[in-house]
Design a protein around this motif. Structure first.
Motif, PDB file in Angstrom:
ATOM      1  N   VAL A 549       0.840  -1.206   0.000  1.00 26.49           N
ATOM      2  CA  VAL A 549       0.000   0.000   0.000  1.00 26.49           C
ATOM      3  C   VAL A 549       0.869   1.248   0.000  1.00 26.49           C
ATOM      4  CG1 VAL A 549      -1.672   1.347   1.330  1.00 26.49           C
ATOM      5  CG2 VAL A 549      -1.946  -1.129   1.139  1.00 26.49           C
ATOM      6  N   THR A 550       1.900   1.243   0.826  1.00 27.05           N
ATOM      7  CA  THR A 550       2.785   2.404   0.932  1.00 27.05           C
ATOM      8  C   THR A 550       3.451   2.714  -0.399  1.00 27.05           C
ATOM      9  OG1 THR A 550       3.223   1.838   3.245  1.00 27.05           O
ATOM     10  CG2 THR A 550       4.741   3.366   2.190  1.00 27.05           C
ATOM     11  N   ALA A 551       3.965   1.663  -1.054  1.00 26.18           N
ATOM     12  CA  ALA A 551       4.656   1.866  -2.340  1.00 26.18           C
ATOM     13  C   ALA A 551       3.699   2.405  -3.395  1.00 26.18           C
ATOM     14  CB  ALA A 551       5.277   0.551  -2.797  1.00 26.18           C
ATOM     15  N   ALA A 552       2.494   1.816  -3.491  1.00 28.57           N
ATOM     16  CA  ALA A 552       1.530   2.267  -4.494  1.00 28.57           C
ATOM     17  C   ALA A 552       1.047   3.684  -4.198  1.00 28.57           C
ATOM     18  CB  ALA A 552       0.353   1.299  -4.557  1.00 28.57           C
ATOM     19  N   ALA A 553       0.813   3.987  -2.907  1.00 28.13           N
ATOM     20  CA  ALA A 553       0.366   5.337  -2.527  1.00 28.13           C
ATOM     21  C   ALA A 553       1.435   6.365  -2.853  1.00 28.13           C
ATOM     22  CB  ALA A 553       0.033   5.377  -1.039  1.00 28.13           C
ATOM     23  N   GLY A 554       2.705   6.011  -2.629  1.00 26.17           N
ATOM     24  CA  GLY A 554       3.799   6.933  -2.946  1.00 26.17           C
ATOM     25  C   GLY A 554       3.836   7.287  -4.423  1.00 26.17           C
ATOM     26  N   LYS A 555       3.605   6.289  -5.268  1.00 25.87           N
ATOM     27  CA  LYS A 555       3.589   6.551  -6.717  1.00 25.87           C
ATOM     28  C   LYS A 555       2.436   7.481  -7.089  1.00 25.87           C
ATOM     29  CE  LYS A 555       7.126   3.981  -7.749  1.00 25.87           C
ATOM     30  NZ  LYS A 555       8.384   4.568  -8.283  1.00 25.87           N
ATOM     31  N   LEU A 556       1.284   7.279  -6.437  1.00 20.86           N
ATOM     32  CA  LEU A 556       0.144   8.148  -6.743  1.00 20.86           C
ATOM     33  C   LEU A 556       0.391   9.569  -6.236  1.00 20.86           C
ATOM     34  CD1 LEU A 556      -2.688   8.464  -7.898  1.00 20.86           C
ATOM     35  CD2 LEU A 556      -3.615   7.767  -5.664  1.00 20.86           C
ATOM     36  N   VAL A 557       1.005   9.707  -5.073  1.00 21.80           N
ATOM     37  CA  VAL A 557       1.343  11.039  -4.553  1.00 21.80           C
ATOM     38  C   VAL A 557       2.231  11.782  -5.553  1.00 21.80           C
ATOM     39  CG1 VAL A 557       2.695  12.250  -2.801  1.00 21.80           C
ATOM     40  CG2 VAL A 557       1.031  10.528  -2.106  1.00 21.80           C
ATOM     41  N   ASP A 558       3.245  11.097  -6.080  1.00 20.95           N
ATOM     42  CA  ASP A 558       4.133  11.711  -7.074  1.00 20.95           C
ATOM     43  C   ASP A 558       3.351  12.180  -8.298  1.00 20.95           C
ATOM     44  OD1 ASP A 558       6.451  11.473  -5.630  1.00 20.95           O
ATOM     45  OD2 ASP A 558       7.085   9.595  -6.575  1.00 20.95           O
ATOM     46  N   GLU A 559       2.394  11.341  -8.736  1.00 16.55           N
ATOM     47  CA  GLU A 559       1.626  11.674  -9.931  1.00 16.55           C
ATOM     48  C   GLU A 559       0.710  12.879  -9.691  1.00 16.55           C
ATOM     49  OE1 GLU A 559      -0.264  11.841 -13.599  1.00 16.55           O
ATOM     50  OE2 GLU A 559       1.666  11.018 -12.967  1.00 16.55           O
ATOM     51  N   ILE A 560       0.031  12.909  -8.553  1.00 17.24           N
ATOM     52  CA  ILE A 560      -0.864  14.038  -8.268  1.00 17.24           C
ATOM     53  C   ILE A 560      -0.065  15.331  -8.134  1.00 17.24           C
ATOM     54  CG2 ILE A 560      -2.542  14.993  -6.635  1.00 17.24           C
ATOM     55  CD1 ILE A 560      -3.312  12.098  -5.945  1.00 17.24           C
ATOM     56  N   ARG A 561       1.067  15.273  -7.448  1.00 21.50           N
ATOM     57  CA  ARG A 561       1.925  16.459  -7.330  1.00 21.50           C
ATOM     58  C   ARG A 561       2.395  16.928  -8.703  1.00 21.50           C
ATOM     59  NH1 ARG A 561       5.711  14.349  -2.287  1.00 21.50           N
ATOM     60  NH2 ARG A 561       4.386  15.106  -0.569  1.00 21.50           N
ATOM     61  N   ARG A 562       2.750  15.967  -9.560  1.00 25.06           N
ATOM     62  CA  ARG A 562       3.214  16.331 -10.915  1.00 25.06           C
ATOM     63  C   ARG A 562       2.122  17.066 -11.672  1.00 25.06           C
ATOM     64  NH1 ARG A 562       2.488  15.100 -15.907  1.00 25.06           N
ATOM     65  NH2 ARG A 562       0.928  13.521 -15.390  1.00 25.06           N
ATOM     66  N   GLN A 563       0.891  16.539 -11.587  1.00 22.65           N
ATOM     67  CA  GLN A 563      -0.197  17.191 -12.318  1.00 22.65           C
ATOM     68  C   GLN A 563      -0.476  18.589 -11.780  1.00 22.65           C
ATOM     69  OE1 GLN A 563      -3.707  15.085 -13.461  1.00 22.65           O
ATOM     70  NE2 GLN A 563      -2.731  13.067 -13.339  1.00 22.65           N
ATOM     71  N   PHE A 564      -0.468  18.748 -10.466  1.00 23.95           N
ATOM     72  CA  PHE A 564      -0.681  20.082  -9.889  1.00 23.95           C
ATOM     73  C   PHE A 564       0.440  21.046 -10.294  1.00 23.95           C
ATOM     74  CE2 PHE A 564      -3.357  18.521  -6.025  1.00 23.95           C
ATOM     75  CZ  PHE A 564      -4.493  18.531  -6.824  1.00 23.95           C
ATOM     76  N   ARG A 565       1.661  20.505 -10.383  1.00 21.42           N
ATOM     77  CA  ARG A 565       2.810  21.346 -10.724  1.00 21.42           C
ATOM     78  C   ARG A 565       2.807  21.724 -12.202  1.00 21.42           C
ATOM     79  NH1 ARG A 565       6.164  18.058  -8.974  1.00 21.42           N
ATOM     80  NH2 ARG A 565       6.816  17.053 -10.912  1.00 21.42           N
ATOM     81  N   GLU A 566       2.548  20.762 -13.058  1.00 21.56           N
ATOM     82  CA  GLU A 566       2.632  20.998 -14.496  1.00 21.56           C
ATOM     83  C   GLU A 566       1.345  21.575 -15.077  1.00 21.56           C
ATOM     84  OE1 GLU A 566       3.890  17.416 -16.387  1.00 21.56           O
ATOM     85  OE2 GLU A 566       5.761  17.256 -15.229  1.00 21.56           O
ATOM     86  N   ARG A 584      -4.465   4.196 -13.742  1.00 22.56           N
ATOM     87  CA  ARG A 584      -3.531   3.200 -14.295  1.00 22.56           C
ATOM     88  C   ARG A 584      -2.367   2.947 -13.350  1.00 22.56           C
ATOM     89  NH1 ARG A 584      -4.430   6.008 -19.172  1.00 22.56           N
ATOM     90  NH2 ARG A 584      -2.429   7.105 -18.967  1.00 22.56           N
ATOM     91  N   ILE A 585      -1.867   4.007 -12.719  1.00 20.21           N
ATOM     92  CA  ILE A 585      -0.726   3.860 -11.810  1.00 20.21           C
ATOM     93  C   ILE A 585      -1.096   2.987 -10.614  1.00 20.21           C
ATOM     94  CG2 ILE A 585       0.687   5.125 -10.126  1.00 20.21           C
ATOM     95  CD1 ILE A 585       0.872   7.381 -12.212  1.00 20.21           C
ATOM     96  N   VAL A 586      -2.233   3.265  -9.994  1.00 18.62           N
ATOM     97  CA  VAL A 586      -2.646   2.483  -8.823  1.00 18.62           C
ATOM     98  C   VAL A 586      -2.932   1.037  -9.231  1.00 18.62           C
ATOM     99  CG1 VAL A 586      -4.262   2.311  -6.912  1.00 18.62           C
ATOM    100  CG2 VAL A 586      -3.615   4.550  -7.766  1.00 18.62           C
ATOM    101  N   THR A 587      -3.575   0.852 -10.381  1.00 16.52           N
ATOM    102  CA  THR A 587      -3.870  -0.496 -10.868  1.00 16.52           C
ATOM    103  C   THR A 587      -2.588  -1.293 -11.065  1.00 16.52           C
ATOM    104  OG1 THR A 587      -5.893   0.251 -11.976  1.00 16.52           O
ATOM    105  CG2 THR A 587      -4.920  -1.821 -12.736  1.00 16.52           C
TER     106      THR A 587
END
Length: 711
Positions: A549-566, A584-587
């Motif tokens: 869960v931690t690993a998958a959540a970390g990847k999603l956090v990175d993706e959401i931050r990227r979208q907010f930033r870009e 797709r990332i969480v899946t």
């Protein structure tokens, strides 16, 4: 087949068919309701619903492709071994195994898809009619999963038992039936682990960036992870929980049947009869939701569950007295199981509901920062374990003592059967419990859709009322699930001893002395070693799930931050978030991580037993017996603790969000959000997965290990 056996089996078949027919009526009633698109809110809600539906289908079919590979391999091994050895029992076990896997798959997928089809219709009902109509429809959506559990389970068990009766040997029929339970367990384990990883990775990732960093509300459509979060509610709490309690339900029936085959034909099918009466009762009492005098949804659902337990107990007593007065002790034990289920469920409710002191204590301590949020929550979680664990232990002792009188000449075997039958009693009302639990993700999505589609505040408040009741029922059902898992695993443990007795010709007393008696002069040390290994295997399994869960959540956090930033226009409502990429990332990461924990539960007891059986097969059985005992004790404690503490933190946060202790946006609220985030993987991923882990280890050992040791 004796007259009592015939009556019991055919009553089970009738109840199963009636439940399946009722489920079809529920599906028709849900799907016939149109989805109006007259306003912008309704169009937006339909669009978001489409995202949730397509993403959920994509995930669930990806997950079940992996599961299909696993069950196909095990099926080939079972059938192939049976063909090579000329063993018809092993071959037929392979066939029942795949049927169990298919049954569990149908429950999980159909139940989840109907839950998603229900949420948009519940929202439309809420906006056009009233709270009661929306509650009724949401409960019917959850009832699809609940009555599929009872309908498919009882129908297949009854049909298979009749078909297998050609052996004229109930012990052989029961042993083959265990293959059905094993197939259901295998699918449930991977579905629960995968669904738990997905739902909590999505939930944590969306909350950490959306609520904590960006300061936007939960279910805000600007959050790229919001659709993944909505999907997670369905794949975890609906598909996962449905598969979980389906395998508990069938194992709770089959395990005492297997034990009774060494005892008395009159008792073999009593678990089927007891469950059948409870299932028919559940169909009747479920109608109370539409006519309840209570204005609060939570009180309606709780009273419906209590009413079901009471009437099921009464009707079973009347029918047992009419059919076979000599086995009224079996009815008493079944009722004892029902009572224990209620104790476990309502203890969980007390420690997790915002109406009671434990949640308020945690919320109050959140005023002093997240550290005290965590510490106070941990203490409440540990307190919550005591009453249900003691209740289960006393129920086992009482069942054994009462049931010993069922057969004075075989009082040990009768006592073992009775302890297993307590699990049947507890699980007999599983359909109504599952219905109330599956109601949860439906109304959770309703609240999310109302928020994301911009419905007026009055509708959002009503949706939150429905959602609040859903949180309460999810808390009760999680406690119920782990409590029933402990009793079911114990029943499977006793069925393991029964199968060994049948295969080796030894008495059940000799088998019990070797496998479970730590004081046995030759094998006691191996039993004790197995207990310790089993106790530590559970936290090892928990660590694997939480890490996933931690690993998958970390990847999603990175993706959401990227979208907010870009895409800074997202937060200004000028750009659409890329929901699909987040899904797709969480899946991807959930699917990657679901296999290892599942294989650990299936293969570890088999490997351990085989290794220690080298030179002395009974040494292998003793260490596996200890392993299973240790895992049940450890799993009961950790499962109850994680499910309760996670919900306590969650509801402490909701209590503050309701305007107490300063409300949203305060430091108190932020501390409570941290507690909720920590508790998420415990209550919805690792905690529920323990339920199936301890059962799948027991049923895998029962089905496969005797052939490895006594080939």
């Amino acid at each position: 087949m004796s007259e009592i056996l015939r009556i019991s089996i055919y009553t089970g078949l009738l109840a199963g068919v009636v439940a399946l027919f009722y489920t079809l009526l529920l599906i028709y009633d849900i799907l016939r309701r149109s989805i109006p698109l007259n306003t912008e809110n309704e169009k937006r809600a339909k669009e978001i619903h489409g995202y949730i539906y397509s993403a959920a289908k994509a995930y669930i079919f990806s997950q079940y492709k992996v599961i299909l590979i696993v069950i196909s391999i095990i099926t080939v091994v079972l059938i192939g071994s049976g063909a090579l050895l000329g063993n018809s029992i092993l071959l037929l076990t392979g066939i029942t195994y795949i049927l169990g896997g298919i049954s569990s798959t149908i429950v999980g997928i159909v139940g989840m898809l109907m839950a998603i089809q229900s949420n948009i219709r519940v929202l439309n009902t809420l906006s056009r009619k009233d709270l009661r109509s929306a509650l009724t429809l949401a409960f019917r959506g959850g009832s699809v999963t609940g009555f599929l559990v009872g309908g498919i389970g009882l129908t297949l068990i009854s049909i298979l038992f009749v078909a297998l009766n050609r052996f004229n040997d109930p012990a052989t029929a029961g042993q083959i039936l265990l293959g059905y339970a094993f197939g259901a367990s295998t699918v449930a384990l991977f579905a629960r682990v995968g669904g738990g990883i997905y739902t909590k990775a999505a939930d944590i990732g969306a909350d950490l960036v959306g609520k904590v960093e960006a300061g936007i509300p939960e279910d805000d459509p600007r959050n790229p992870g919001v659709i993944a979060d909505n999907v997670g509610d369905n794949v975890g709490d609906c598909a996962g929980m449905g598969a979980d309690l389906f395998e508990s339900y069938v194992e709770g029936i089959i395990a005492p049947m297997v034990i009774a085959t060494l005892l008395s034909n009159d008792l073999v099918a009593y678990p089927v009869l007891f469950s059948a009466i409870a299932l028919l009762t559940s169909i009747i009492t479920s109608q109370f939701v539409a006519t309840s005098p209570f204005s609060e949804p939570g009180r309606t659902l709780t009273f419906t569950s209590v009413l079901t337990i009471a009437i099921a107990a009464l009707l079973n007593g009347v029918i047992t007295l009419w059919i076979q007065p000599q086995i009224m002790a079996a009815w008493v034990i079944g009722v004892l199981g029902l009572i224990v289920g209620a104790i476990v469920g309502f203890t969980s409710d007390y420690f997790t509901s915002p109406l009671y002191r434990p949640v308020k204590i945690v919320a109050t301590n959140s005023q002093f920062g997240p550290a005290l949020t965590i510490l106070s929550g941990l203490s409440m979680g540990f307190y919550s374990v005591f009453i249900p664990s003691v209740a289960i232990a006393l129920a086992i002792i009482a069942s054994f003592s009462i049931g010993s009188g069922l057969s004075p000449s075989e009082n040990l075997l009768a006592g073992i059967y009775s302890a297993a039958l307590a699990g049947t009693g507890m699980l007999s009302v599983a359909p109504i419990i599952v219905a109330a639990d599956a109601y949860g993700p439906i109304v959770d999505n309703v609240a999310g859709l109302a928020e994301q589609a911009g419905y007026e505040e009055e509708i959002r408040d009503l949706a939150d009322k429905l959602d609040s009741a859903g949180n309460t029922m999810k808390s009760i059902s999680k406690g119920y699930a782990i409590g029933s898992a402990a009793l079911t695993a114990l029943a499977l443990l006793f069925s393991f001893a029964s199968v060994l007795a049948h295969r080796t010709g030894k008495s059940i007393s000799d088998i019990m002395a070797i496998v479970f008696n730590a004081g046995h002069k030759s094998y006691g040390v191996y039993f004790i070693g197995g207990v310790i290994i089993g106790a530590v295997l559970v936290p090892f399994f928990v660590a694997m799930v939480i890490q996933a869960v931690t690993a998958a959540a970390g990847k999603l956090v990175d993706e959401i931050r990227r979208q907010f930033r870009e895409k800074p226009g997202i937060l200004e409502w000028k750009e659409r978030p890329d929901y699909e990429r987040a899904v797709r990332i969480v899946t991807y990461y959930a699917i990657r991580r679901l296999v290892a924990p599942g294989l650990l539960a299936i293969l570890f007891p088999l490997a351990l037993g085989a290794i220690f059986a080298i030179g002395d097969v009974w040494r292998g059985t003793a260490i596996v017996g200890g392993l299973l005992i240790g895992s049940i004790a450890s799993g009961l404690l950790l499962g109850l603790f994680q499910g309760n503490v996670g919900n306590t933190w969650d509801n402490a946060k909701k209590y503050i969000e309701a305007g107490n202790l300063g409300g949203k946006g305060t430091d108190t609220h932020k501390a409570a959000v941290v507690g909720d985030t920590v508790g998420d993987p415990l209550k919805d991923a690792s905690g529920p997965a323990i339920n199936i882990m301890i059962k799948v280890m027991a049923v895998a050992s029962t089905v496969i290990l005797p052939y490895i040791l006594f080939i």
